[in-house]
Design a protein around this motif. Structure first.
Motif, PDB file in Angstrom:
ATOM      1  N   PRO A  85       0.834  -1.207   0.000  1.00 11.86           N
ATOM      2  CA  PRO A  85       0.000   0.000   0.000  1.00 11.86           C
ATOM      3  C   PRO A  85       0.863   1.250   0.000  1.00 11.86           C
ATOM      4  O   PRO A  85       2.012   1.241   0.429  1.00 11.86           O
ATOM      5  CB  PRO A  85      -0.789  -0.122   1.312  1.00 11.86           C
ATOM      6  N   LEU A  88       1.185   6.055   4.240  1.00 13.54           N
ATOM      7  CA  LEU A  88       0.210   6.997   4.777  1.00 13.54           C
ATOM      8  C   LEU A  88       0.815   8.387   4.914  1.00 13.54           C
ATOM      9  O   LEU A  88       2.012   8.545   5.136  1.00 13.54           O
ATOM     10  CB  LEU A  88      -0.258   6.534   6.158  1.00 13.54           C
ATOM     11  N   GLU A 150      -8.188   1.643   2.861  1.00 16.19           N
ATOM     12  CA  GLU A 150      -6.853   1.718   3.454  1.00 16.19           C
ATOM     13  C   GLU A 150      -6.742   0.773   4.655  1.00 16.19           C
ATOM     14  O   GLU A 150      -5.717   0.118   4.846  1.00 16.19           O
ATOM     15  CB  GLU A 150      -6.551   3.156   3.894  1.00 16.19           C
ATOM     16  N   ARG A 154      -4.097  -2.409   5.017  1.00 11.29           N
ATOM     17  CA  ARG A 154      -3.050  -2.345   6.047  1.00 11.29           C
ATOM     18  C   ARG A 154      -3.360  -3.207   7.265  1.00 11.29           C
ATOM     19  O   ARG A 154      -2.644  -3.144   8.268  1.00 11.29           O
ATOM     20  CB  ARG A 154      -2.849  -0.895   6.491  1.00 11.29           C
TER      21      ARG A 154
END
Length: 570
Positions: A85, A88, A150, A154
Protein backbone atom coordinates in the motif's frame (compact mmCIF):
# COMPACT_ATOMS: atom_id res chain seq x y z
CA UNK A 1 -12.24 -58.84 8.87
CA UNK A 2 -15.50 -60.05 10.42
CA UNK A 3 -18.05 -57.23 10.49
CA UNK A 4 -16.27 -55.30 7.67
CA UNK A 5 -16.94 -55.10 3.96
CA UNK A 6 -14.32 -53.69 1.52
CA UNK A 7 -14.60 -52.37 -2.04
CA UNK A 8 -12.53 -50.05 -4.26
CA UNK A 9 -13.68 -46.90 -6.05
CA UNK A 10 -12.06 -45.17 -9.06
CA UNK A 11 -12.60 -41.42 -9.28
CA UNK A 12 -11.61 -39.40 -12.36
CA UNK A 13 -10.94 -35.75 -13.10
CA UNK A 14 -11.50 -34.89 -16.79
CA UNK A 15 -9.63 -31.55 -16.70
CA UNK A 16 -7.01 -30.25 -14.26
CA UNK A 17 -8.73 -28.66 -11.30
CA UNK A 18 -12.12 -30.11 -12.27
CA UNK A 19 -14.44 -31.99 -9.89
CA UNK A 20 -13.84 -35.64 -8.98
CA UNK A 21 -16.41 -38.00 -10.53
CA UNK A 22 -16.98 -41.65 -9.56
CA UNK A 23 -16.23 -43.84 -12.58
CA UNK A 24 -16.02 -47.40 -11.18
CA UNK A 25 -16.72 -49.33 -7.97
CA UNK A 26 -15.43 -52.90 -7.63
CA UNK A 27 -14.36 -55.40 -4.98
CA UNK A 28 -11.28 -56.32 -7.08
CA UNK A 29 -8.30 -54.14 -6.22
CA UNK A 30 -6.30 -55.21 -9.30
CA UNK A 31 -9.25 -54.46 -11.59
CA UNK A 32 -9.60 -50.95 -10.12
CA UNK A 33 -5.90 -50.20 -10.64
CA UNK A 34 -5.93 -51.58 -14.18
CA UNK A 35 -9.00 -49.51 -15.09
CA UNK A 36 -7.39 -46.30 -13.82
CA UNK A 37 -4.15 -47.02 -15.70
CA UNK A 38 -6.06 -47.64 -18.95
CA UNK A 39 -7.93 -44.35 -18.62
CA UNK A 40 -4.67 -42.45 -18.14
CA UNK A 41 -2.91 -44.31 -20.95
CA UNK A 42 -5.68 -43.52 -23.44
CA UNK A 43 -5.64 -39.85 -22.39
CA UNK A 44 -9.33 -39.81 -21.60
CA UNK A 45 -8.85 -38.14 -18.20
CA UNK A 46 -6.46 -35.65 -16.62
CA UNK A 47 -6.24 -37.47 -13.29
CA UNK A 48 -7.49 -40.56 -11.50
CA UNK A 49 -7.41 -41.84 -7.94
CA UNK A 50 -8.25 -45.14 -6.29
CA UNK A 51 -9.72 -45.27 -2.79
CA UNK A 52 -10.29 -48.22 -0.49
CA UNK A 53 -13.72 -48.03 1.15
CA UNK A 54 -14.19 -50.13 4.35
CA UNK A 55 -17.75 -50.46 5.70
CA UNK A 56 -18.15 -51.11 9.45
CA UNK A 57 -21.31 -53.16 10.09
CA UNK A 58 -21.58 -52.01 13.69
CA UNK A 59 -21.21 -48.27 13.19
CA UNK A 60 -22.67 -48.33 9.66
CA UNK A 61 -19.96 -45.92 8.49
CA UNK A 62 -17.36 -46.00 5.70
CA UNK A 63 -13.65 -45.43 6.27
CA UNK A 64 -11.87 -44.07 3.18
CA UNK A 65 -8.18 -44.48 2.37
CA UNK A 66 -6.70 -43.25 -0.93
CA UNK A 67 -4.26 -45.92 -2.08
CA UNK A 68 -3.08 -44.54 -5.45
CA UNK A 69 -3.18 -41.39 -7.62
CA UNK A 70 -2.46 -40.79 -11.29
CA UNK A 71 -1.94 -37.55 -13.28
CA UNK A 72 -2.68 -34.01 -12.14
CA UNK A 73 -4.64 -35.00 -9.10
CA UNK A 74 -4.41 -31.72 -7.24
CA UNK A 75 -3.79 -28.17 -8.37
CA UNK A 76 -2.73 -25.47 -5.99
CA UNK A 77 -3.85 -21.96 -6.85
CA UNK A 78 -1.02 -19.52 -6.96
CA UNK A 79 -1.24 -16.84 -4.34
CA UNK A 80 -1.61 -13.41 -5.88
CA UNK A 81 1.24 -11.11 -4.90
CA UNK A 82 0.00 -8.53 -2.47
CA UNK A 83 0.71 -4.98 -3.50
CA UNK A 84 2.41 -2.76 -1.02
CA UNK A 85 0.00 0.00 0.00
CA UNK A 86 0.98 3.60 -0.52
CA UNK A 87 2.59 5.11 2.56
CA UNK A 88 0.21 7.00 4.78
CA UNK A 89 0.38 10.77 5.04
CA UNK A 90 1.74 11.41 8.52
CA UNK A 91 2.51 15.13 8.50
CA UNK A 92 0.61 18.13 7.11
CA UNK A 93 3.38 18.57 4.51
CA UNK A 94 2.51 15.15 3.07
CA UNK A 95 -0.91 16.42 2.04
CA UNK A 96 0.71 18.82 -0.45
CA UNK A 97 2.37 16.11 -2.58
CA UNK A 98 1.05 15.31 -6.05
CA UNK A 99 -0.24 11.89 -4.99
CA UNK A 100 -2.10 13.32 -1.99
CA UNK A 101 -3.63 16.16 -4.03
CA UNK A 102 -4.87 13.72 -6.66
CA UNK A 103 -6.55 11.62 -3.99
CA UNK A 104 -8.10 14.67 -2.33
CA UNK A 105 -9.45 15.68 -5.73
CA UNK A 106 -11.14 12.29 -6.18
CA UNK A 107 -12.56 12.16 -2.64
CA UNK A 108 -13.94 15.71 -2.68
CA UNK A 109 -14.68 15.99 -6.41
CA UNK A 110 -18.31 17.03 -5.99
CA UNK A 111 -17.61 19.61 -3.27
CA UNK A 112 -14.69 21.11 -5.20
CA UNK A 113 -16.78 21.46 -8.37
CA UNK A 114 -19.60 23.13 -6.48
CA UNK A 115 -17.15 25.61 -5.02
CA UNK A 116 -15.20 26.13 -8.26
CA UNK A 117 -11.94 25.15 -6.55
CA UNK A 118 -9.02 22.75 -6.95
CA UNK A 119 -7.30 20.59 -4.30
CA UNK A 120 -4.36 23.01 -4.48
CA UNK A 121 -6.63 25.91 -3.51
CA UNK A 122 -8.29 23.94 -0.71
CA UNK A 123 -4.89 23.24 0.85
CA UNK A 124 -3.77 26.87 0.62
CA UNK A 125 -6.92 28.96 1.30
CA UNK A 126 -8.18 29.38 4.87
CA UNK A 127 -11.63 30.47 3.67
CA UNK A 128 -12.13 27.23 1.73
CA UNK A 129 -10.99 25.15 4.69
CA UNK A 130 -13.51 26.86 6.95
CA UNK A 131 -16.23 26.31 4.37
CA UNK A 132 -15.42 22.60 4.12
CA UNK A 133 -15.38 22.17 7.89
CA UNK A 134 -18.72 23.94 8.14
CA UNK A 135 -20.26 21.50 5.64
CA UNK A 136 -19.48 18.65 8.07
CA UNK A 137 -20.82 15.72 6.11
CA UNK A 138 -18.62 16.22 3.01
CA UNK A 139 -15.38 16.01 4.95
CA UNK A 140 -16.58 13.13 7.12
CA UNK A 141 -17.77 11.19 4.09
CA UNK A 142 -14.41 11.69 2.35
CA UNK A 143 -12.55 10.38 5.41
CA UNK A 144 -14.76 7.29 5.54
CA UNK A 145 -14.31 6.61 1.80
CA UNK A 146 -10.53 6.56 2.13
CA UNK A 147 -10.40 4.85 5.52
CA UNK A 148 -12.30 1.69 4.56
CA UNK A 149 -10.00 0.48 1.70
CA UNK A 150 -6.85 1.72 3.45
CA UNK A 151 -7.76 -0.19 6.62
CA UNK A 152 -8.31 -3.34 4.62
CA UNK A 153 -4.97 -2.96 2.81
CA UNK A 154 -3.05 -2.35 6.05
CA UNK A 155 -4.85 -4.79 8.35
CA UNK A 156 -5.99 -1.95 10.59
CA UNK A 157 -9.40 -1.18 12.01
CA UNK A 158 -11.47 1.43 10.19
CA UNK A 159 -12.08 3.46 13.36
CA UNK A 160 -8.39 3.54 14.12
CA UNK A 161 -7.56 4.84 10.67
CA UNK A 162 -10.36 7.41 10.79
CA UNK A 163 -8.83 8.81 14.00
CA UNK A 164 -5.41 8.98 12.28
CA UNK A 165 -6.82 10.93 9.31
CA UNK A 166 -8.88 13.25 11.52
CA UNK A 167 -5.83 14.09 13.62
CA UNK A 168 -3.77 14.77 10.48
CA UNK A 169 -6.46 17.05 9.04
CA UNK A 170 -6.77 18.96 12.31
CA UNK A 171 -3.00 19.59 12.36
CA UNK A 172 -2.99 20.75 8.73
CA UNK A 173 -5.94 23.08 9.30
CA UNK A 174 -4.42 24.47 12.49
CA UNK A 175 -1.15 25.17 10.68
CA UNK A 176 -2.86 27.03 7.81
CA UNK A 177 -5.11 29.07 10.13
CA UNK A 178 -2.23 29.98 12.40
CA UNK A 179 -0.10 31.20 9.51
CA UNK A 180 -3.05 33.19 8.18
CA UNK A 181 -3.68 34.89 11.57
CA UNK A 182 -0.01 35.76 11.99
CA UNK A 183 0.24 37.21 8.47
CA UNK A 184 2.86 34.69 7.35
CA UNK A 185 1.10 34.05 4.06
CA UNK A 186 2.28 36.40 1.29
CA UNK A 187 -0.06 38.92 -0.34
CA UNK A 188 0.97 38.95 -3.98
CA UNK A 189 -1.26 41.90 -4.84
CA UNK A 190 0.73 44.10 -2.45
CA UNK A 191 4.21 42.60 -2.60
CA UNK A 192 4.28 41.46 -6.22
CA UNK A 193 4.81 37.90 -7.39
CA UNK A 194 8.43 38.34 -8.49
CA UNK A 195 9.44 39.96 -5.19
CA UNK A 196 7.69 37.29 -3.13
CA UNK A 197 9.25 34.48 -5.16
CA UNK A 198 12.77 35.87 -4.80
CA UNK A 199 12.26 36.49 -1.08
CA UNK A 200 11.03 32.96 -0.45
CA UNK A 201 13.33 31.12 -2.88
CA UNK A 202 15.58 29.91 -0.07
CA UNK A 203 12.81 29.14 2.43
CA UNK A 204 12.23 25.41 3.10
CA UNK A 205 8.48 26.12 3.04
CA UNK A 206 8.60 28.15 -0.19
CA UNK A 207 6.15 25.85 -2.01
CA UNK A 208 3.58 26.10 0.76
CA UNK A 209 3.96 29.86 1.23
CA UNK A 210 4.02 30.77 -2.46
CA UNK A 211 1.10 28.39 -2.99
CA UNK A 212 -0.94 30.30 -0.43
CA UNK A 213 -0.14 33.55 -2.22
CA UNK A 214 -1.08 32.10 -5.64
CA UNK A 215 -4.31 30.58 -4.29
CA UNK A 216 -5.33 33.92 -2.77
CA UNK A 217 -4.50 35.73 -6.02
CA UNK A 218 -6.79 33.56 -8.17
CA UNK A 219 -9.57 33.30 -5.55
CA UNK A 220 -11.63 36.22 -6.96
CA UNK A 221 -11.86 34.51 -10.38
CA UNK A 222 -15.42 33.56 -11.22
CA UNK A 223 -14.67 30.96 -13.90
CA UNK A 224 -12.01 28.37 -14.63
CA UNK A 225 -10.82 30.27 -17.68
CA UNK A 226 -10.47 33.39 -15.56
CA UNK A 227 -8.31 31.42 -13.11
CA UNK A 228 -6.10 30.20 -15.95
CA UNK A 229 -5.79 33.76 -17.22
CA UNK A 230 -4.73 34.97 -13.77
CA UNK A 231 -2.21 32.12 -13.43
CA UNK A 232 -0.66 33.04 -16.78
CA UNK A 233 -0.49 36.67 -15.63
CA UNK A 234 1.47 35.46 -12.61
CA UNK A 235 3.72 33.41 -14.91
CA UNK A 236 4.41 36.53 -16.98
CA UNK A 237 5.26 38.38 -13.74
CA UNK A 238 7.62 35.68 -12.44
CA UNK A 239 11.32 36.52 -11.92
CA UNK A 240 13.28 36.47 -15.18
CA UNK A 241 15.91 34.05 -13.90
CA UNK A 242 17.44 32.44 -10.85
CA UNK A 243 15.99 30.21 -8.12
CA UNK A 244 13.03 32.53 -7.70
CA UNK A 245 11.81 31.83 -11.23
CA UNK A 246 11.96 28.08 -10.72
CA UNK A 247 10.05 28.30 -7.44
CA UNK A 248 7.44 30.62 -8.94
CA UNK A 249 6.70 28.60 -12.07
CA UNK A 250 6.77 25.30 -10.18
CA UNK A 251 4.08 26.64 -7.86
CA UNK A 252 1.93 28.02 -10.67
CA UNK A 253 1.76 24.81 -12.63
CA UNK A 254 0.26 22.85 -9.73
CA UNK A 255 -3.18 24.54 -9.83
CA UNK A 256 -2.88 24.93 -13.61
CA UNK A 257 -2.47 21.17 -14.06
CA UNK A 258 -5.41 20.46 -11.73
CA UNK A 259 -7.67 22.84 -13.63
CA UNK A 260 -6.81 21.41 -17.04
CA UNK A 261 -6.98 17.77 -15.97
CA UNK A 262 -10.51 18.29 -14.64
CA UNK A 263 -13.37 18.17 -17.16
CA UNK A 264 -15.07 21.47 -16.22
CA UNK A 265 -11.79 23.41 -16.30
CA UNK A 266 -10.70 22.12 -19.71
CA UNK A 267 -14.17 22.71 -21.17
CA UNK A 268 -14.18 26.29 -19.90
CA UNK A 269 -10.75 27.01 -21.41
CA UNK A 270 -11.22 25.33 -24.80
CA UNK A 271 -14.96 25.54 -25.20
CA UNK A 272 -17.31 22.60 -25.63
CA UNK A 273 -16.73 20.77 -28.90
CA UNK A 274 -19.46 19.09 -30.91
CA UNK A 275 -18.31 15.67 -29.66
CA UNK A 276 -15.53 13.88 -27.77
CA UNK A 277 -13.37 13.68 -30.90
CA UNK A 278 -13.40 17.47 -31.32
CA UNK A 279 -12.57 17.95 -27.63
CA UNK A 280 -9.62 15.54 -27.80
CA UNK A 281 -8.35 17.22 -30.96
CA UNK A 282 -8.41 20.60 -29.22
CA UNK A 283 -6.62 19.19 -26.16
CA UNK A 284 -3.96 17.60 -28.37
CA UNK A 285 -3.37 20.84 -30.23
CA UNK A 286 -3.15 22.71 -26.93
CA UNK A 287 -0.68 20.34 -25.29
CA UNK A 288 1.50 19.65 -28.36
CA UNK A 289 1.07 22.88 -30.29
CA UNK A 290 4.42 22.96 -32.11
CA UNK A 291 4.31 19.30 -33.18
CA UNK A 292 0.69 19.53 -34.34
CA UNK A 293 1.31 22.76 -36.27
CA UNK A 294 4.25 21.16 -38.10
CA UNK A 295 2.13 18.10 -38.89
CA UNK A 296 -0.79 20.20 -40.13
CA UNK A 297 1.47 21.83 -42.73
CA UNK A 298 2.12 18.46 -44.41
CA UNK A 299 -1.01 16.48 -43.53
CA UNK A 300 -4.30 17.92 -44.76
CA UNK A 301 -6.21 15.19 -42.90
CA UNK A 302 -4.87 16.50 -39.58
CA UNK A 303 -5.54 20.09 -40.53
CA UNK A 304 -9.11 19.13 -41.36
CA UNK A 305 -10.05 17.90 -37.89
CA UNK A 306 -8.03 20.29 -35.69
CA UNK A 307 -10.22 23.10 -34.29
CA UNK A 308 -9.06 26.66 -33.87
CA UNK A 309 -7.90 27.67 -30.38
CA UNK A 310 -9.23 30.64 -28.47
CA UNK A 311 -6.97 33.55 -27.55
CA UNK A 312 -6.54 32.22 -24.00
CA UNK A 313 -5.84 28.70 -25.27
CA UNK A 314 -3.22 30.05 -27.70
CA UNK A 315 -1.56 31.93 -24.86
CA UNK A 316 -1.52 28.78 -22.76
CA UNK A 317 -0.28 26.67 -25.70
CA UNK A 318 2.82 28.86 -26.06
CA UNK A 319 3.64 28.36 -22.39
CA UNK A 320 3.12 24.60 -22.70
CA UNK A 321 5.40 24.41 -25.74
CA UNK A 322 8.46 25.15 -23.62
CA UNK A 323 10.04 23.19 -20.80
CA UNK A 324 8.44 25.26 -18.04
CA UNK A 325 5.08 23.56 -17.52
CA UNK A 326 5.99 19.90 -18.07
CA UNK A 327 3.69 18.66 -15.30
CA UNK A 328 0.77 20.61 -16.76
CA UNK A 329 1.44 19.21 -20.21
CA UNK A 330 1.63 15.70 -18.73
CA UNK A 331 -1.71 16.25 -16.94
CA UNK A 332 -3.39 17.07 -20.26
CA UNK A 333 -1.74 14.02 -21.81
CA UNK A 334 -3.14 11.78 -19.06
CA UNK A 335 -6.58 13.26 -19.64
CA UNK A 336 -6.35 12.48 -23.37
CA UNK A 337 -5.30 8.89 -22.69
CA UNK A 338 -8.11 8.36 -20.18
CA UNK A 339 -10.71 9.55 -22.67
CA UNK A 340 -9.28 7.47 -25.52
CA UNK A 341 -9.27 4.36 -23.35
CA UNK A 342 -12.85 4.99 -22.23
CA UNK A 343 -16.02 3.54 -23.78
CA UNK A 344 -17.42 6.77 -25.29
CA UNK A 345 -17.58 7.10 -29.07
CA UNK A 346 -15.45 9.88 -30.54
CA UNK A 347 -18.08 10.88 -33.10
CA UNK A 348 -21.48 9.36 -32.30
CA UNK A 349 -23.59 9.06 -35.43
CA UNK A 350 -20.67 9.54 -37.85
CA UNK A 351 -18.50 6.43 -38.01
CA UNK A 352 -16.54 7.62 -41.04
CA UNK A 353 -15.54 10.85 -39.33
CA UNK A 354 -14.61 8.85 -36.21
CA UNK A 355 -11.97 6.97 -38.21
CA UNK A 356 -10.61 10.23 -39.62
CA UNK A 357 -10.43 11.79 -36.14
CA UNK A 358 -8.74 8.73 -34.66
CA UNK A 359 -6.20 8.69 -37.49
CA UNK A 360 -5.38 12.37 -37.00
CA UNK A 361 -5.09 11.96 -33.22
CA UNK A 362 -2.81 8.95 -33.64
CA UNK A 363 -0.54 10.89 -36.01
CA UNK A 364 -0.48 13.95 -33.75
CA UNK A 365 0.21 12.09 -30.50
CA UNK A 366 2.85 9.95 -32.19
CA UNK A 367 4.55 13.07 -33.56
CA UNK A 368 4.54 14.56 -30.04
CA UNK A 369 5.58 11.30 -28.34
CA UNK A 370 8.39 11.76 -25.87
CA UNK A 371 7.57 15.37 -25.13
CA UNK A 372 3.88 14.85 -24.34
CA UNK A 373 3.48 11.11 -23.70
CA UNK A 374 5.63 7.96 -23.95
CA UNK A 375 5.23 6.28 -27.32
CA UNK A 376 4.41 2.93 -25.66
CA UNK A 377 1.42 4.45 -23.85
CA UNK A 378 0.18 6.08 -27.06
CA UNK A 379 0.34 2.78 -28.94
CA UNK A 380 -1.32 0.90 -26.09
CA UNK A 381 -4.30 3.24 -25.85
CA UNK A 382 -4.83 3.29 -29.63
CA UNK A 383 -4.83 -0.50 -29.61
CA UNK A 384 -7.65 -0.37 -27.04
CA UNK A 385 -9.55 2.23 -29.09
CA UNK A 386 -9.01 0.21 -32.30
CA UNK A 387 -10.80 -2.73 -30.70
CA UNK A 388 -13.96 -0.62 -30.59
CA UNK A 389 -13.76 -0.02 -34.36
CA UNK A 390 -13.95 -3.70 -35.35
CA UNK A 391 -17.05 -4.58 -33.31
CA UNK A 392 -20.18 -5.56 -35.18
CA UNK A 393 -22.11 -2.47 -34.11
CA UNK A 394 -19.45 -0.06 -35.33
CA UNK A 395 -18.84 -1.86 -38.64
CA UNK A 396 -22.58 -1.95 -39.31
CA UNK A 397 -22.89 1.78 -38.61
CA UNK A 398 -19.76 2.50 -40.68
CA UNK A 399 -20.89 0.61 -43.79
CA UNK A 400 -24.45 1.85 -43.55
CA UNK A 401 -26.95 0.79 -46.20
CA UNK A 402 -27.19 1.14 -49.95
CA UNK A 403 -23.48 0.79 -50.71
CA UNK A 404 -22.13 -1.57 -53.33
CA UNK A 405 -20.09 -4.56 -52.22
CA UNK A 406 -17.01 -3.00 -53.83
CA UNK A 407 -17.52 0.23 -51.86
CA UNK A 408 -17.92 -1.78 -48.65
CA UNK A 409 -14.67 -3.65 -49.32
CA UNK A 410 -12.85 -0.36 -49.92
CA UNK A 411 -14.29 1.09 -46.70
CA UNK A 412 -13.22 -1.94 -44.66
CA UNK A 413 -9.69 -1.78 -46.08
CA UNK A 414 -9.51 1.89 -45.08
CA UNK A 415 -10.70 0.93 -41.60
CA UNK A 416 -8.03 -1.78 -41.41
CA UNK A 417 -5.30 0.69 -42.38
CA UNK A 418 -6.28 2.95 -39.49
CA UNK A 419 -6.30 0.46 -36.61
CA UNK A 420 -3.43 -1.17 -34.74
CA UNK A 421 -3.04 -4.37 -32.75
CA UNK A 422 -2.63 -7.87 -34.16
CA UNK A 423 -5.97 -9.10 -32.81
CA UNK A 424 -7.79 -6.04 -34.17
CA UNK A 425 -6.16 -6.46 -37.58
CA UNK A 426 -7.22 -10.09 -37.64
CA UNK A 427 -10.79 -9.15 -36.77
CA UNK A 428 -10.85 -6.56 -39.55
CA UNK A 429 -9.47 -9.14 -41.99
CA UNK A 430 -12.44 -11.34 -41.11
CA UNK A 431 -14.84 -8.57 -42.11
CA UNK A 432 -13.03 -8.02 -45.43
CA UNK A 433 -12.94 -11.74 -46.16
CA UNK A 434 -16.68 -11.99 -45.52
CA UNK A 435 -17.38 -9.27 -48.09
CA UNK A 436 -14.97 -10.52 -50.76
CA UNK A 437 -16.10 -14.14 -50.41
CA UNK A 438 -19.79 -13.22 -50.59
CA UNK A 439 -21.91 -14.15 -53.60
CA UNK A 440 -23.07 -10.53 -53.77
CA UNK A 441 -19.51 -9.28 -54.32
CA UNK A 442 -18.76 -11.94 -56.92
CA UNK A 443 -21.94 -11.24 -58.90
CA UNK A 444 -21.33 -7.51 -58.76
CA UNK A 445 -17.80 -7.84 -60.15
CA UNK A 446 -18.52 -10.49 -62.78
CA UNK A 447 -21.87 -9.14 -64.01
CA UNK A 448 -21.47 -5.45 -63.26
CA UNK A 449 -22.58 -2.60 -65.49
CA UNK A 450 -19.06 -1.25 -65.87
CA UNK A 451 -16.81 -2.51 -68.65
CA UNK A 452 -14.40 -5.40 -67.91
CA UNK A 453 -11.34 -3.12 -67.88
CA UNK A 454 -12.84 -0.97 -65.10
CA UNK A 455 -13.84 -4.00 -63.02
CA UNK A 456 -10.42 -5.60 -63.42
CA UNK A 457 -8.80 -2.32 -62.37
CA UNK A 458 -11.03 -2.19 -59.27
CA UNK A 459 -10.07 -5.73 -58.32
CA UNK A 460 -6.39 -4.91 -58.88
CA UNK A 461 -6.65 -1.85 -56.61
CA UNK A 462 -8.27 -3.96 -53.88
CA UNK A 463 -5.60 -6.64 -54.33
CA UNK A 464 -2.80 -4.09 -53.78
CA UNK A 465 -4.56 -2.35 -50.89
CA UNK A 466 -5.12 -5.61 -49.02
CA UNK A 467 -1.37 -6.25 -49.04
CA UNK A 468 -0.58 -2.77 -47.72
CA UNK A 469 -2.98 -2.42 -44.78
CA UNK A 470 -0.81 -4.20 -42.20
CA UNK A 471 -2.29 -7.69 -42.24
CA UNK A 472 -0.12 -10.76 -41.79
CA UNK A 473 0.27 -13.02 -44.85
CA UNK A 474 -1.98 -15.67 -43.36
CA UNK A 475 -4.84 -13.13 -43.29
CA UNK A 476 -4.40 -11.20 -46.55
CA UNK A 477 -3.19 -13.95 -48.93
CA UNK A 478 -6.53 -15.87 -48.97
CA UNK A 479 -8.35 -12.60 -49.71
CA UNK A 480 -5.93 -11.76 -52.53
CA UNK A 481 -6.32 -15.25 -53.94
CA UNK A 482 -10.11 -14.85 -53.99
CA UNK A 483 -9.79 -11.48 -55.75
CA UNK A 484 -7.48 -13.11 -58.28
CA UNK A 485 -10.00 -15.87 -58.95
CA UNK A 486 -12.80 -13.34 -59.45
CA UNK A 487 -10.53 -11.35 -61.77
CA UNK A 488 -9.85 -14.52 -63.74
CA UNK A 489 -13.60 -15.08 -64.10
CA UNK A 490 -14.14 -11.50 -65.30
CA UNK A 491 -11.35 -11.84 -67.86
CA UNK A 492 -12.49 -15.28 -68.98
CA UNK A 493 -16.06 -14.16 -69.67
CA UNK A 494 -15.02 -11.03 -71.55
CA UNK A 495 -11.93 -12.47 -73.30
CA UNK A 496 -10.34 -9.15 -72.38
CA UNK A 497 -6.71 -10.27 -72.78
CA UNK A 498 -7.33 -11.64 -76.26
CA UNK A 499 -9.19 -8.49 -77.26
CA UNK A 500 -6.26 -6.32 -76.11
CA UNK A 501 -3.70 -8.48 -77.89
CA UNK A 502 -5.63 -8.31 -81.19
CA UNK A 503 -7.02 -4.77 -80.86
CA UNK A 504 -6.76 -2.32 -83.74
CA UNK A 505 -4.27 -0.16 -81.80
CA UNK A 506 -0.54 0.63 -82.00
CA UNK A 507 1.61 -2.35 -81.05
CA UNK A 508 3.33 -0.50 -78.18
CA UNK A 509 -0.03 0.47 -76.65
CA UNK A 510 -1.15 -3.17 -76.70
CA UNK A 511 2.15 -4.35 -75.20
CA UNK A 512 2.05 -1.81 -72.40
CA UNK A 513 -1.58 -2.70 -71.59
CA UNK A 514 -0.77 -6.43 -71.46
CA UNK A 515 2.20 -5.77 -69.21
CA UNK A 516 0.07 -3.62 -66.88
CA UNK A 517 -2.40 -6.50 -66.65
CA UNK A 518 0.41 -8.98 -65.98
CA UNK A 519 2.06 -6.74 -63.37
CA UNK A 520 -1.09 -6.41 -61.25
CA UNK A 521 -1.74 -2.78 -62.13
CA UNK A 522 -4.78 -3.29 -64.36
CA UNK A 523 -5.86 -6.74 -63.11
CA UNK A 524 -5.43 -8.67 -59.85
CA UNK A 525 -2.57 -11.14 -59.61
CA UNK A 526 -3.98 -14.53 -60.55
CA UNK A 527 -5.44 -16.20 -63.65
CA UNK A 528 -6.14 -12.91 -65.47
CA UNK A 529 -2.59 -11.65 -64.90
CA UNK A 530 -1.15 -15.02 -65.96
CA UNK A 531 -3.06 -15.00 -69.26
CA UNK A 532 -1.92 -11.45 -69.92
CA UNK A 533 1.68 -12.49 -69.20
CA UNK A 534 1.44 -15.30 -71.74
CA UNK A 535 0.03 -12.94 -74.39
CA UNK A 536 2.79 -10.41 -73.66
CA UNK A 537 5.46 -13.10 -74.05
CA UNK A 538 3.91 -14.15 -77.36
CA UNK A 539 3.91 -10.55 -78.51
CA UNK A 540 7.56 -10.10 -77.47
CA UNK A 541 8.62 -12.95 -79.70
CA UNK A 542 7.43 -11.16 -82.80
CA UNK A 543 10.06 -9.41 -84.86
CA UNK A 544 7.92 -6.33 -85.33
CA UNK A 545 7.72 -5.89 -81.53
CA UNK A 546 11.47 -5.84 -81.20
CA UNK A 547 11.73 -3.42 -84.08
CA UNK A 548 9.11 -1.16 -82.53
CA UNK A 549 10.96 -1.16 -79.16
CA UNK A 550 14.24 -0.33 -80.90
CA UNK A 551 12.54 2.52 -82.71
CA UNK A 552 10.81 3.85 -79.55
CA UNK A 553 13.43 4.32 -76.84
CA UNK A 554 10.97 6.53 -74.93
CA UNK A 555 8.84 3.42 -74.25
CA UNK A 556 11.76 1.18 -73.32
CA UNK A 557 12.06 2.35 -69.67
CA UNK A 558 8.32 1.91 -69.07
CA UNK A 559 8.31 -1.54 -70.65
CA UNK A 560 11.38 -2.61 -68.69
CA UNK A 561 9.76 -1.55 -65.39
CA UNK A 562 6.52 -3.39 -66.18
CA UNK A 563 8.46 -6.50 -67.18
CA UNK A 564 10.17 -6.51 -63.78
CA UNK A 565 6.87 -5.98 -61.95
CA UNK A 566 5.26 -8.81 -63.90
CA UNK A 567 8.11 -11.17 -62.99
CA UNK A 568 9.06 -11.68 -66.63
CA UNK A 569 12.65 -10.47 -66.34
CA UNK A 570 15.11 -13.31 -66.89
Amino acid sequence: MDGYRVHFEVYIRKIPGGPWVLDLATENRAAAIQHAEELMKEGRVAAARISKETFDEETREFQTVIIQKFGQADTVAKARPKEEPQPLCVTPQDLYTLHARERIGRLLEGWLERNNATPFELLHRPDLVEKLEASGIDLQHAIQKIAVPEAHARNMSVHELIRVFQALIERAVERLMKDSRKGNLPNLDKEGFAAAAERLAGDPERGYLLGAGVAASIAPAGTWSDKVDRLLDLADAAPAKGPGRGAALSTIQQPLAEILEAKPGMTDVLGKGEDLGANLAAMTRLAAYDSVEALMRVEKSVQKIMPELSELAMRLAHWLSGDTFQDTRAAIGRRILRELAGPRRLCPGDAEREIDVLRALAMSLTAAAGKLLPLEEVQSVFTVRSKMLVTGDFVEAYLGQGQTAHAEAEALIWLTENIIGAANKRQAAGWIKAIVASLRFEKEMTNGDENPAARLAQLAALHRSIGRCGLVPGDFEPIQEKLGDIGGEVESRSKFTALVARANAPLMHRLVMLLRLAAGEAAPIGPAANRARNEAIRLFRQDETRAALAASPEHMAQVRTLIQQAGMAA
